[in-house]
Design an enzyme around this catalytic site. Structure first.
Site, PDB file in Angstrom:
ATOM      1  N   GLY A   1       2.489   2.478  -6.299  1.00  0.00           N
ATOM      2  CA  GLY A   1       1.290   2.919  -7.004  1.00  0.00           C
ATOM      3  C   GLY A   1       0.057   2.493  -6.226  1.00  0.00           C
ATOM      4  O   GLY A   1      -0.919   3.233  -6.111  1.00  0.00           O
ATOM      5  N   ALA A   2       0.130   1.297  -5.674  1.00  0.00           N
ATOM      6  CA  ALA A   2      -0.977   0.756  -4.906  1.00  0.00           C
ATOM      7  C   ALA A   2      -0.480  -0.444  -4.119  1.00  0.00           C
ATOM      8  O   ALA A   2       0.592  -0.972  -4.396  1.00  0.00           O
ATOM      9  CB  ALA A   2      -2.100   0.317  -5.837  1.00  0.00           C
ATOM     10  N   MET A   3      -1.277  -0.880  -3.143  1.00  0.00           N
ATOM     11  CA  MET A   3      -0.874  -2.016  -2.312  1.00  0.00           C
ATOM     12  C   MET A   3      -2.078  -2.899  -2.043  1.00  0.00           C
ATOM     13  O   MET A   3      -3.121  -2.433  -1.607  1.00  0.00           O
ATOM     14  CB  MET A   3      -0.265  -1.492  -0.999  1.00  0.00           C
ATOM     15  CG  MET A   3       0.113  -2.577  -0.013  1.00  0.00           C
ATOM     16  SD  MET A   3       1.411  -3.650  -0.706  1.00  0.00           S
ATOM     17  CE  MET A   3       0.982  -5.208   0.063  1.00  0.00           C
ATOM     18  N   GLU A   4      -1.867  -4.190  -2.273  1.00  0.00           N
ATOM     19  CA  GLU A   4      -2.976  -5.138  -2.304  1.00  0.00           C
ATOM     20  C   GLU A   4      -3.431  -5.677  -0.955  1.00  0.00           C
ATOM     21  O   GLU A   4      -4.016  -6.770  -0.898  1.00  0.00           O
ATOM     22  CB  GLU A   4      -2.555  -6.318  -3.175  1.00  0.00           C
ATOM     23  CG  GLU A   4      -1.450  -7.219  -2.572  1.00  0.00           C
ATOM     24  CD  GLU A   4      -0.031  -6.859  -2.999  1.00  0.00           C
ATOM     25  OE1 GLU A   4       0.182  -5.692  -3.370  1.00  0.00           O
ATOM     26  OE2 GLU A   4       0.847  -7.735  -2.946  1.00  0.00           O
ATOM     27  N   ASN A   5      -3.211  -4.956   0.157  1.00  0.00           N
ATOM     28  CA  ASN A   5      -3.620  -5.458   1.474  1.00  0.00           C
ATOM     29  C   ASN A   5      -4.939  -6.214   1.387  1.00  0.00           C
ATOM     30  O   ASN A   5      -5.885  -5.740   0.760  1.00  0.00           O
ATOM     31  CB  ASN A   5      -3.806  -4.293   2.443  1.00  0.00           C
ATOM     32  CG  ASN A   5      -2.656  -3.323   2.403  1.00  0.00           C
ATOM     33  OD1 ASN A   5      -1.531  -3.707   2.640  1.00  0.00           O
ATOM     34  ND2 ASN A   5      -2.928  -2.079   2.041  1.00  0.00           N
TER      35      ASN A   5
ATOM     36  N   HIS B   1      -4.893  -5.215 -11.256  1.00  0.00           N
ATOM     37  CA  HIS B   1      -3.682  -5.860 -10.731  1.00  0.00           C
ATOM     38  C   HIS B   1      -3.814  -6.140  -9.227  1.00  0.00           C
ATOM     39  O   HIS B   1      -3.546  -7.241  -8.757  1.00  0.00           O
ATOM     40  CB  HIS B   1      -2.472  -4.958 -11.011  1.00  0.00           C
ATOM     41  CG  HIS B   1      -1.204  -5.410 -10.354  1.00  0.00           C
ATOM     42  ND1 HIS B   1      -0.294  -6.243 -10.964  1.00  0.00           N
ATOM     43  CD2 HIS B   1      -0.677  -5.142  -9.132  1.00  0.00           C
ATOM     44  CE1 HIS B   1       0.722  -6.465 -10.155  1.00  0.00           C
ATOM     45  NE2 HIS B   1       0.509  -5.806  -9.026  1.00  0.00           N
ATOM     46  N   GLU B   2      -4.225  -5.143  -8.484  1.00  0.00           N
ATOM     47  CA  GLU B   2      -4.312  -5.329  -7.027  1.00  0.00           C
ATOM     48  C   GLU B   2      -5.364  -6.374  -6.675  1.00  0.00           C
ATOM     49  O   GLU B   2      -5.212  -7.117  -5.707  1.00  0.00           O
ATOM     50  CB  GLU B   2      -4.615  -4.010  -6.314  1.00  0.00           C
ATOM     51  CG  GLU B   2      -3.618  -2.873  -6.574  1.00  0.00           C
ATOM     52  CD  GLU B   2      -2.159  -3.274  -6.415  1.00  0.00           C
ATOM     53  OE1 GLU B   2      -1.874  -4.199  -5.641  1.00  0.00           O
ATOM     54  OE2 GLU B   2      -1.308  -2.655  -7.098  1.00  0.00           O
TER      55      GLU B   2
ATOM     56  N   HIS C   1      -4.167  -9.836  -7.034  1.00  0.00           N
ATOM     57  CA  HIS C   1      -3.395 -10.227  -5.844  1.00  0.00           C
ATOM     58  C   HIS C   1      -4.268 -10.852  -4.760  1.00  0.00           C
ATOM     59  O   HIS C   1      -3.757 -11.593  -3.920  1.00  0.00           O
ATOM     60  CB  HIS C   1      -2.743  -8.992  -5.207  1.00  0.00           C
ATOM     61  CG  HIS C   1      -1.420  -8.620  -5.773  1.00  0.00           C
ATOM     62  ND1 HIS C   1      -0.398  -9.508  -5.938  1.00  0.00           N
ATOM     63  CD2 HIS C   1      -0.930  -7.413  -6.176  1.00  0.00           C
ATOM     64  CE1 HIS C   1       0.659  -8.862  -6.433  1.00  0.00           C
ATOM     65  NE2 HIS C   1       0.355  -7.595  -6.588  1.00  0.00           N
TER      66      HIS C   1
ATOM     67  N   GLU D   1       3.922 -10.857  -8.343  1.00  0.00           N
ATOM     68  CA  GLU D   1       3.844  -9.561  -9.006  1.00  0.00           C
ATOM     69  C   GLU D   1       3.672  -9.631 -10.514  1.00  0.00           C
ATOM     70  O   GLU D   1       3.610  -8.616 -11.179  1.00  0.00           O
ATOM     71  CB  GLU D   1       5.083  -8.731  -8.679  1.00  0.00           C
ATOM     72  CG  GLU D   1       5.081  -8.174  -7.262  1.00  0.00           C
ATOM     73  CD  GLU D   1       3.850  -7.344  -6.947  1.00  0.00           C
ATOM     74  OE1 GLU D   1       3.072  -7.022  -7.856  1.00  0.00           O
ATOM     75  OE2 GLU D   1       3.653  -7.045  -5.764  1.00  0.00           O
TER      76      GLU D   1
HETATM   77  N1  BES Z   1       2.657  -5.127  -4.167  1.00  0.00           N
HETATM   78  C1  BES Z   1       2.819  -3.957  -4.951  1.00  0.00           C
HETATM   79  C2  BES Z   1       3.107  -2.742  -4.149  1.00  0.00           C
HETATM   80  C3  BES Z   1       4.498  -2.653  -3.607  1.00  0.00           C
HETATM   81  C4  BES Z   1       5.541  -2.391  -4.437  1.00  0.00           C
HETATM   82  C5  BES Z   1       4.738  -2.779  -2.261  1.00  0.00           C
HETATM   83  C6  BES Z   1       6.816  -2.279  -3.928  1.00  0.00           C
HETATM   84  C7  BES Z   1       5.996  -2.689  -1.759  1.00  0.00           C
HETATM   85  C8  BES Z   1       7.051  -2.428  -2.588  1.00  0.00           C
HETATM   86  C9  BES Z   1       1.559  -3.680  -5.772  1.00  0.00           C
HETATM   87  O1  BES Z   1       0.741  -4.755  -6.002  1.00  0.00           O
HETATM   88  C10 BES Z   1       2.016  -3.193  -7.116  1.00  0.00           C
HETATM   89  O2  BES Z   1       2.643  -3.938  -7.802  1.00  0.00           O
HETATM   90  N2  BES Z   1       1.704  -1.974  -7.480  1.00  0.00           N
HETATM   91  C11 BES Z   1       2.150  -1.399  -8.721  1.00  0.00           C
HETATM   92  C12 BES Z   1       1.032  -1.187  -9.678  1.00  0.00           C
HETATM   93  C13 BES Z   1       0.843  -2.304 -10.641  1.00  0.00           C
HETATM   94  C14 BES Z   1      -0.216  -2.001 -11.656  1.00  0.00           C
HETATM   95  C15 BES Z   1       2.103  -2.732 -11.318  1.00  0.00           C
HETATM   96  C16 BES Z   1       2.806  -0.084  -8.394  1.00  0.00           C
HETATM   97  O3  BES Z   1       2.958   0.183  -7.219  1.00  0.00           O
HETATM   98  O4  BES Z   1       3.159   0.643  -9.284  1.00  0.00           O
HETATM   99 ZN    ZN Z   2       1.501  -6.054  -7.365  1.00  0.00          ZN
END
Ligand code: BES
Ligand code: ZN
EC number: 3.4.11.-
Length: 883
Positions: free
Chosen positions: A277-281, A313-314, A317, A336
């Protein structure tokens, strides 16, 4: 010979050796957006801390230019070339074999490399977007969990923190972003070289680069952090909402964690092809378009909420994860846990009642963790390929729920103080689960470690059985499994309970299998009066549902709970909890379906979004199962559920009300979609009428975003062999819209036709080039029951292509879970097992086992429904009762 032996020693190891550790990377990257190739150079400052002739680091899918590899030791000022460079593909490592032991101390490792901007949404990849009507490539990175190694050779584990200095060479009209701001720019005709500021200590999985043509909106926090939201050209106004949320969130976390945001800027950018959904770089957060962009005219309230919670959320992080990082993936859940995202969303939008909605997350944790194929939160990781699988409802939703449970046990203030000292203590460094417990234990004086170990080191959770005997409340805990099977396990359970009123509460730790509580000590005078007046006692455990366990009330306690629900004595969180516990117990054959149905009947005037949304979920599943167990009851049970939703449907209508709440706006869409799915003809006709006005005259007033999905469901439920025009109309909207939320809204309904051929057509469409690989799974979520057999056949027919195209991760596993889990017979389970026997890979193994277990849980449930002899009578009576 000796060399090879040495290399073998490093093969098949879960982690890199620590005899040499990186401290600084200088990375040069030059992506070619036409040929989709990139070249690069890296200078890694390495500290040799033990005797070694080897350097062992990660690299994958990169071709390393042999002659370019050098190690220059600062102490001896020798420039050493490796005798041998061995790439161990399976382990994604590079072993550099040198002739002599290195001098201890600092040196620099240099190498040149080349790679491909792949189309798999990981490593350094390409994403396709439109610019002036033409397709263009952008270059994007996605490194978590372990794909930085696909972009540059590195020590690609979270504990090897180093600083990063990025240099990018890109077309001069392009925007190039990385974690830090640009300090210098050298332009020469049509290319430019951008030099980025050196980052603070951080992990490789948080490094990021994006190159493309973008525009932005920007703002500053009160303490001067520069925040930008980048979008494709023409869409920047859709970034305003998330920009505003980001600024407020950064300010809030600075207070909460008592540490300022660590970087000078924060960029957030929407990427059209994105796996998660997104990535917290760090400093450059990447998002799917649906999770960052908000369109005033076409986004629904649910889309708005999604954007706000993902951004929050991001950004959480940036502290939790980026500043303090888990030591190894075993502790992923520390990163997470969704809690902190909700914290900011709740503070900015209190009217969303985010903490009530959080129960949806708790429930998805409880559902997954009720399978014997679940796993402990702290799970051993022995290979990079195992990491993907743990980004699941256990690490996320169970993790977050446990933190909430602990927080409510320790108190919010104590919890916040402890977190702040944890962040301070481990900033720019790494932590394990135990480190957090130590800090919390110190601050609170409570036995946090013992309590929490029982929850994070073993899988599953308990159901607490409660009865009253001789004026005493008796509690007994045992493992809860959706299959209803017994199993071992014991937890330290923070019990909360209230007796006849929220004013009379008690909390304690249930430390053993059995315990007793003397009820007399509760009965203060006011409470006794209340009991007498009502003529009934009720006791609710797990007050406000902050505990990660289920409760089964026996005998008079069960009657008391029903009384409390019917007489509106309970908070919405507790109403939610009672319904969900009852549903889970029923599925596990621990309670009859008749009793669940009569409990559901007590919710017919329920006003709250979160509770009603659960009621819809429960109702749909119950209908599904009753139809499988006893198809003659199908009409009656639907009639019953339509009756349950009637009150809300009338209250909300189709049109938004002036000044109505966000939750009502979301609820309207869900209630109408459910009614449409149930075949409620008044709803279906109105939905079609509004859709036609919208489609033919492009009149959006009759179909505002919050009810659009409901209308699309009406359209698809009316598609059959003789009339496919509705399907074509939806495709037309899909093709013409450039808003990702609109496209995914359509995909989520497209396979919802009662006609299997239409379902097949929709499923084939998901595999076509018109649907981005990131989006196919939306379509799988909406497969009609009538289409489940054809969907299974389709999955088998296309499996090779699917497995090849989607590779690994949640995008692939959703094909398995969403198609397989809909069945409810042992024969089907066997058939599915046989099909996958020769096709199983580590990427799908856990999901497949869990999905099969779900099929068997369904099958069990169907069997016990068939055994319930009075069910038909109960359903009829409930369906046609007088309100
Ligand atoms: N760190 C994750 C993204 C991620 C997930 C990278 C799996 C690699 C593998 C990110 O912070 C995250 O958790 N994104 C969620 C959204 C959140 C609101 C739960 C997502 O991707 O749905
Ligand atoms: Zn996350």
């Amino acid at each position: 010979m000796a060399e090879t032996q040495g290399v073998d020693h490093f093969k098949g190891q879960p982690r890199l050796p620590k005899f040499a550790v990186p401290t600084k990377y200088e990375i040069f990257l030059k992506p070619d957006l036409r040929t989709c190739k990139f070249s690069g150079n890296v200078l890694i400052t390495v500290d040799v801390v033990e005797d070694t002739r080897f350097l062992v680091l990660n690299a994958a899918e990169l071709s390393i230019e042999n002659g370019s590899v050098w190690f220059r030791s600062f102490s001896s000022s020798q420039k050493l070339q490796p005798l041998e460079i061995v790439a161990v593909e399976k382990d994604e490592i590079l072993v550099l074999v040198f002739g002599d032991f290195f001098p201890h101390g600092v040196g620099v490792l240099e190498m040149n490399f080349e790679g491909i901007l792949n189309d798999r949404m990981k490593g350094f990849y390409r994403s396709v977007y439109k610019y002036n009507g033409e397709d263009k490539n952008m270059a994007v990175t996605q490194f978590e969990p372990a794909d930085a190694r696909r972009c540059f050779p590195c020590w690609d584990e979270p504990a090897f923190k180093a600083t990063f200095k990025m240099i990018l060479e890109v077309p001069s009209d392009h925007v190039a972003l990385s974690n830090m701001p640009v300090t210098k720019e050298e332009v020469s005709s049509d290319v430019k070289k951008l030099f980025f500021q050196e980052s603070p200590l951080m992990s490789t999985y948080l490094v990021a680069v994006v190159v493309g043509l973008f525009e932005f909106v920007e703002a500053y926090t009160t303490d001067g952090t520069h925040v930008r939201v980048y979008t494709q050209v023409g869409k920047s106004s859709q970034g305003k909402f998330s920009l505003d949320v980001a600024v407020k969130t950064l300010e809030l976390y600075k207070e909460y964690f008592a540490v300022a945001y660590a970087l000078p800027k924060l960029d957030m950018i929407a990427i059209p092809d994105f796996s998660a959904g997104a990535m917290e770089n760090y400093g450059l957060v990447t998002y799917r378009e649906t999770a960052l962009l908000y369109d005033e005219c076409h986004s629904a309230a649910a889309n708005k909420q999604r954007v706000a919670t993902v951004v929050a959320h991001e950004l959480a992080h940036q502290w939790f994860g980026n500043l303090v990082t888990m030591e190894w993936w075993t502790h992923l859940w520390l990163n997470e846990d969704l809690q902190h995202g909700y914290l900011a969303a709740d503070s900015i939008f209190p009217e969303w009642k985010i903490w009530t909605q959080f129960l949806d997350d708790t429930v998805s944790g409880l559902r997954l963790d009720a399978l014997s194929e679940s796993h402990p939160i702290e799970v051993e990781i022995n290979h990079a390929s195992e990491i993907d699988e743990i980004f699941d409802a256990i690490s996320y939703q169970k993790g977050a729920s446990l933190i909430r449970m602990l927080q409510s046990y320790l108190g919010a203030d104590c919890f916040q103080k402890s977190l702040a000292s944890y962040v301070k203590k481990f900033a720019y460094s790494n932590a394990k689960t135990e480190d957090l417990w130590n800090v919390l234990e110190e601050e609170s004086g409570e036995p946090v470690k013992a309590l929490m170990n029982s929850w994070t080191k073993q899988k599953g959770y308990p159901v607490v059985n409660v009865t009253i005997k001789d004026g005493q409340l008796e509690l007994e805990q045992s493992l809860f499994l959706a299959s209803g099977s017994p199993g071992a396990g014991e937890w330290i359970v923070p019990i909360t309970l209230c007796y006849g009123s929220y004013a009379t509460q008690k909390k304690f730790l249930l430390r053993t299998k059995f315990d007793k509580v003397n009820l007399d000590q509760f009965l203060g005078p006011s409470n006794a009066n209340d009991q007498e007046r009502d003529g009934s006692i009720w006791i609710k455990l797990n007050v406000d549902q902050t505990g990660f366990y289920r409760v089964k009330y026996e005998g008079e306690l069960e009657a008391g709970i029903r009384y409390a629900i019917e007489n509106n004595k309970l908070s919405e969180t507790d109403r939610f909890g009672i319904l969900d516990d009852s549903y889970a117990l029923c599925m596990a054959s621990k309670q009859s379906l008749s009793s669940l149905l009569s409990l559901m009947a007590a919710y017919s005037e329920e006003p709250e979004y979160t509770v009603l949304s659960l009621l819809i979920t429960v109702s749909c599943k119950v209908i599904y199962m009753i139809e499988d167990a006893n198809p003659e009851l199908s009409d009656d049970i639907k009639h019953f559920v339509i009756g349950l939703l009637q009150h809300s449907a009338e209250r909300l209508g189709w049109d938004p009300k002036e000044g109505e709440s966000h939750l009502d706006a979301m609820l309207r869409g869900e209630i109408l979609s459910a009614l449409a799915q149930l075949g409620h003809s008044i709803t279906q006709n109105e939905g079609l009428r509004r859709f036609n006005a919208f489609f033919n005259d492009m009149d959006t007033t009759l179909l505002p975003p919050d009810i659009r999905r409901a209308a699309y469901v009406c359209v698809m439920r009316n598609v059959d062999k003789s009339n496919k025009s509705g399907y074509e109309s939806l495709l037309k909207i899909y093709r013409e819209s450039d808003l990702s939320q609109e496209k995914t809204r359509i995909l989520s309904c497209l396979a919802d036709s009662p006609d299997p051929d239409a379902v097949l057509e929709a499923l084939n469409f998901l595999l076509s080039s018109e649907v981005r690989n990131q989006d196919a799974f939306y379509g799988l979520g909406g497969i009609s029951k009538e289409g489940r057999d054809i969907a299974w056949k389709w999955l088998k027919d296309n499996w090779d292509y699917i497995a090849k195209t989607w590779g690994s991760g949640h995008l692939l596993t959703s094909f398995v879970s969403r198609v397989v889990s809909s069945f409810s017979s042992e024969e089907k389970a066997v058939e599915i097992e046989e099909f996958f026997a020769s096709r199983i890979t580590p990427a799908i193994s856990r999901t497949l086992k869990q999905s099969l277990e779900r099929v068997r849980v369904n099958a069990n449930w169907v069997r016990s429904i068939r055994r319930e002899s009075s069910l038909a009578e109960v359903v009829k009576q409930l369906a046609y009762r007088k309100p």
